[in-house]
Design an enzyme around this catalytic site. Structure first.
Site, mmCIF file in Angstrom:
data_model
loop_
_atom_site.group_PDB
_atom_site.id
_atom_site.type_symbol
_atom_site.label_atom_id
_atom_site.label_comp_id
_atom_site.label_asym_id
_atom_site.label_seq_id
_atom_site.Cartn_x
_atom_site.Cartn_y
_atom_site.Cartn_z
ATOM 1 C CB SER A 1 48.472 -1.861 57.845
ATOM 2 O OG SER A 1 49.033 -3.127 57.701
ATOM 3 C CG ASP B 1 56.640 -1.494 56.292
ATOM 4 O OD1 ASP B 1 56.575 -2.605 56.866
ATOM 5 O OD2 ASP B 1 55.655 -0.771 56.081
ATOM 6 C CG HIS C 1 53.614 -2.152 58.900
ATOM 7 N ND1 HIS C 1 53.589 -1.850 57.553
ATOM 8 C CD2 HIS C 1 52.379 -2.618 59.199
ATOM 9 C CE1 HIS C 1 52.390 -2.119 57.061
ATOM 10 N NE2 HIS C 1 51.637 -2.589 58.031
#
Lengths: 265, 380
Positions: free
Chosen positions: A95, A217, A245
Site C-alpha cells: 500500500s 482493489d 487490497h
C-alpha cells in the site's frame, strides 16, 4: 534511541541471507506480514518494523512536521537500513509503503536490490486525466470514519485469532498492537497517505521493481497499477487473482509465489 | 393461546425479517444472501445485489477505504469486528448511517469461507455521536486555549542566567491536564519568582483552576512572602475558595545577583540541581504536603535554599516527566538525574528537549512541563 528501537524492529531468518525488509501500509502494523515472511526465512534475513505511530513504535519520537510528508517515513526506512547496515535489500512495501520504499530507493539506491510493490499508488485522488479512484471529499469521509470509530475499538475487539484458538496470548498481543493507533496520528497519516502526489518520483526509481496488482482493489485499481508499471524505469507487473487490497493477509500463497518467482527462488 | 396465533419462527423468517440488515458475503465481499430488512432499508432489489455487488461497493467511499485498510485486515486477523460506524450507499445514492458488525465464518479447514454482516440503521445515534465528538473537540480546544493563554509566552531573561521552559501537553490524551509554569520579576533585575505547579484533574475545570492559582501565586508573591510563606498563604486561598485542593506546587525565588535559590515544594517532585564538578542531586529540602492537604491547617511549611555557582543547572518540572506506568517514581527520578548527568553541558533549550525526549513515556499520557534555569559559566 536507536532507529530499531523506535520502530520496533523484529528480525527473523538467516542472519547472513539477503536482507528482506517488509513495510506495512496505512492502518495496520508489522503483523500484516505474518503469513508472508516465514516463506523467506530459510533464504533471507527478514526485517519487520512498525511505522511511526503504529504497532510497537515509540510515540515519543512522533514529530508532526516530519510525518507531514512520505519523505519522513522514507527517512525512517533509511535510518533502519543504515543502522543495520543492510545492502542489496529486497524491500517489500504494501500500500502506501510501496511509495515510501520507492522514495527511500531514490534517496539511497546503493542499499536497494529489488522493490516489491504490493498495491502501489502514486496518487489516490483523481487529477484531470489521471484516475486515482478518489476525490478530496472521499478522503474527508475517511477522516470522519477514523474519528467516529476510534472509541469503539480497543474494548470491543475480541481477542479471537483465526487458526490459533489454542493460543489466546497471541490474541492479546494482536488486539493490543494491531489496532493501537493514536487517533490524531492516524488522521495525520491518512492525510499524508491519501493527499500525496508522487507520480513524478516514479521515473527516478532506478531499482528494479515488481508491481503486484490485486483484482478489484478499490484502493489501488488496475489502472493505477499499470500506471506505476509504465512509469517505473524497470518493472514487472503481475496481476494477482486475489481480490481486495491486502493479499498479504487474504492470499499469502499467491503473494509469496509471485515474489519467489520474481526473485528467482 | 391457539396454535394459529403463533408467529412462524422459521429460520428463514428470522433471517428475512430480523430487525437489522443482514448479509452473507464471500471473503472477497461478493453478496451471496441478503435479507428483506436490508433491501427495505436501502431500496435495492435482491437481483441487483446477489452475486453482483460487493459489500465494499455498498459503503460510502470513506468507509470503503476504512474497510480495506482497517476492517478487512482486522477481520482476517481477529475473526470479527464490532460496532463500526459506516455509511451505506442506498440505491438512490443517499447515505444510510449505520452500525456494522461482521463475523468471519471459516470453512472446515480453517480458511475464511465467508462473512456474516449485520447493519443497524443509526441516523439519530450517529448524529448524537457526531455532536458529542464535536463537543469534545470544542472542550479540548477551549481548555487548550485557556491553558495557553495563561502561560507566559516569553520568560524574563535575567543577566547571568538562561531560562528555558518546555511545555508539552499530553500527546495522545483527549483532554488537557492542569500543569502550569510561571516566571516573573519580584524585584526587576534582582529576584525572580519561578513556579511549576500541577492541578488535579483535566479539561476545562483544571485549566480554570490553574488560572486561579496562577493569579493567586503571583499576587501573594508580590506581597514579599518567601517560599514557605507563599505556600501557607496558598493553603488559605485554596481552603477559602474550594478550588485546587491537592494541587502540587514548587515555588522558588532566584536571587540573580547572589546566585542563590530559595525554594519550597508542596507535594511536588523535588527540583534537581547540577553544580559544576558535582553529580546532579535531587533537592529534598523544603518539602511539605500538597496544598490544603494537611489536617492541621495552620501548620507552617518548610523551605530550603541552595547556592548556584556559575555553570549550575536547576530543573523544576511536573510529574509527567518522571512518571511511567510500569516503574516506580524513584526509577523515574533516577532516570532524570542520569539524563541531566549526560546532557548537562547542552544549552538549556537543547537540554530540555533531550530530557523530555529521553524520559517521555508514550503509555503515560500526561502533560509535561520542564523549566530549566542555568547560571552561565562566565557569569561575573
Amino acid at each position: 534511541m536507536s532507529a530499531c528501537a523506535r520502530h520496533n524492529v523484529v528480525t527473523h531468518g538467516r542472519l547472513e541471507g539477503r536482507p528482506m525488509v517488509l513495510a506495512h501500509g496505512f492502518g495496520c502494523d508489522q503483523h500484516m506480514w505474518r503469513h508472508v515472511w516465514p516463506a523467506f526465512a530459510d533464504t533471507h534475513r527478514i526485517v519487520l518494523f512498525d511505522h511511526m505511530g503504529y504497532g510497537g513504535s515509540d510515540l515519543s519520537a512522533y514529530d508532526p512536521q516530519r510525518y507531514d510528508s512520505l519523505r519522513g517515513y522514507a527517512d525512517d526506512v533509511l535510518a533502519i537500513l543504515e543502522e543495520l547496515d543492510l545492502r542489496d535489500v529486497v524491500f517489500v512495501g504494501h500500500s502506501v509503503s510501496a511509495m515510501i520504499g520507492a522514495l527511500a530507493a531514490i534517496e539511497a539506491p546503493d542499499r536497494f536490490g529489488r522493490l516489491v510493490l504490493i498495491g502501489p499508488s502514486p496518487r489516490y485522488i483523481d487529477d484531470d486525466d489521471y484516475v486515482g479512484g478518489f476525490t478530496r471529499e472521499d478522503i474527508d469521509g475517511l477522516l470522519a470514519s477514523l474519528e467516529s470509530n476510534y472509541l469503539g475499538w480497543s474494548g470491543t475487539m475480541a481477542p479471537v485469532i483465526m487458526g490459533n484458538p489454542d493460543r489466546p496470548e497471541l490474541g492479546e498481543e494482536l488486539t493490543n498492537s494491531f489496532c493501537r493507533t493514536d487517533p490524531e496520528i492516524a488522521a495525520r497519516f491518512a492525510r499524508t497517505t491519501f493527499l500525496s502526489d508522487n507520480r513524478a518520483d516514479l521515473a527516478r526509481v532506478t531499482t528494479p521493481a515488481l508491481v503486484l496488482q490485486c483484482s478489484q482493489d478499490v484502493i489501488a485499481p488496475d489502472t493505477v497499477g499499470r500506471y506505476v508499471h509504465e512509469h517505473l524505469p524497470e518493472s514487472e507487473l503481475v496481476q494477482l487473482t486475489a481480490t481486495g487490497h491486502c493479499p498479504n493477509l487474504s492470499a499469502p500463497e499467491e503473494t509469496v509465489g509471485a515474489m519467489r518467482s520474481y526473485l528467482g527462488l | 393461546m391457539k396454535r394459529g396465533d403463533r408467529l412462524v419462527e422459521s429460520a428463514d423468517e428470522l433471517f428475512e425479517h430480523a430487525p437489522c440488515g443482514y448479509l452473507a458475503v464471500t471473503s472477497d465481499g461478493v453478496v451471496t444472501r441478503v435479507n428483506e430488512t436490508f433491501l427495505a432499508l436501502t431500496g435495492y432489489g435482491q437481483e441487483e445485489l446477489v452475486e453482483r455487488r460487493r459489500l465494499q461497493e455498498l459503503l460510502a467511499p470513506g468507509a470503503r477505504i476504512f474497510w480495506e485498510t482497517h476492517l478487512a485486515p482486522l477481520l482476517m486477523m481477529q475473526g470479527q469486528v464490532n460496532e463500526i460506524a459506516v455509511e451505506v450507499l442506498r440505491a438512490d445514492g443517499s447515505r444510510l448511517p449505520a452500525f456494522m458488525s461482521c463475523v468471519l465464518r471459516p470453512a472446515p479447514d480453517g480458511t475464511p469461507q465467508g462473512i456474516f454482516v449485520v447493519l443497524f440503521p443509526a441516523a439519530d445515534r450517529r448524529r448524537y455521536e457526531d455532536e458529542l465528538l464535536a463537543a469534545r473537540r470544542r472542550e479540548r480546544e477551549t481548555a487548550r486555549t485557556l491553558q495557553r493563554g495563561m502561560l507566559v509566552s516569553e520568560l524574563p531573561q535575567p543577566e547571568g542566567f538562561d531560562l528555558h521552559v518546555t511545555y508539552r501537553p499530553a500527546v495522545s490524551g483527549l483532554e488537557v491536564g492542569g500543569d502550569w509554569y510561571d516566571a516573573f520579576w519580584l524585584e526587576p533585575g534582582e529576584t525572580l519568582g519561578l513556579v511549576v505547579g500541577d492541578v488535579v484533574g483535566r479539561g476545562v475545570d483544571a485549566a480554570v483552576t490553574m488560572g486561579q492559582l496562577r493569579s493567586a501565586v503571583r499576587a501573594f508573591a508580590w506581597t514579599g512572602l518567601g517560599p514557605s510563606g507563599l505556600l501557607e498563604a496558598m493553603d488559605g486561598y485554596v481552603r477559602r475558595h474550594g478550588a485546587g485542593t491537592m494541587t502540587t506546587l514548587v515555588y522558588a525565588q532566584l536571587d540573580v545577583r547572589r546566585s542563590t535559590l530559595r525554594y519550597a515544594a508542596a507535594g511536588h517532585p523535588p527540583p534537581v540541581l547540577a553544580r559544576p564538578g558535582e553529580a546532579p542531586t535531587l533537592l529534598w529540602g523544603g518539602r511539605s504536603l500538597p496544598l490544603d492537604a494537611h489536617p492541621d491547617p495552620g501548620r507552617p511549611r518548610d523551605e530550603a535554599h541552595a547556592e548556584l555557582p556559575p555553570g549550575s543547572v536547576v530543573l523544576l518540572y511536573t510529574d509527567g516527566l518522571v512518571e511511567r506506568r510500569s516503574v516506580s517514581l524513584d526509577v523515574g527520578l533516577d532516570r532524570l538525574v542520569d539524563g541531566l548527568t549526560r546532557h548537562r553541558g547542552a544549552p538549556p533549550s537543547q537540554l530540555a528537549g533531550d530530557l523530555v525526549r529521553g524520559l517521555h513515556d508514550p503509555e503515560h499520557s500526561d502533560d509535561i512541563c520542564l523549566l530549566v534555569a542555568s547560571a552561565r559559566a562566565n557569569a561575573s
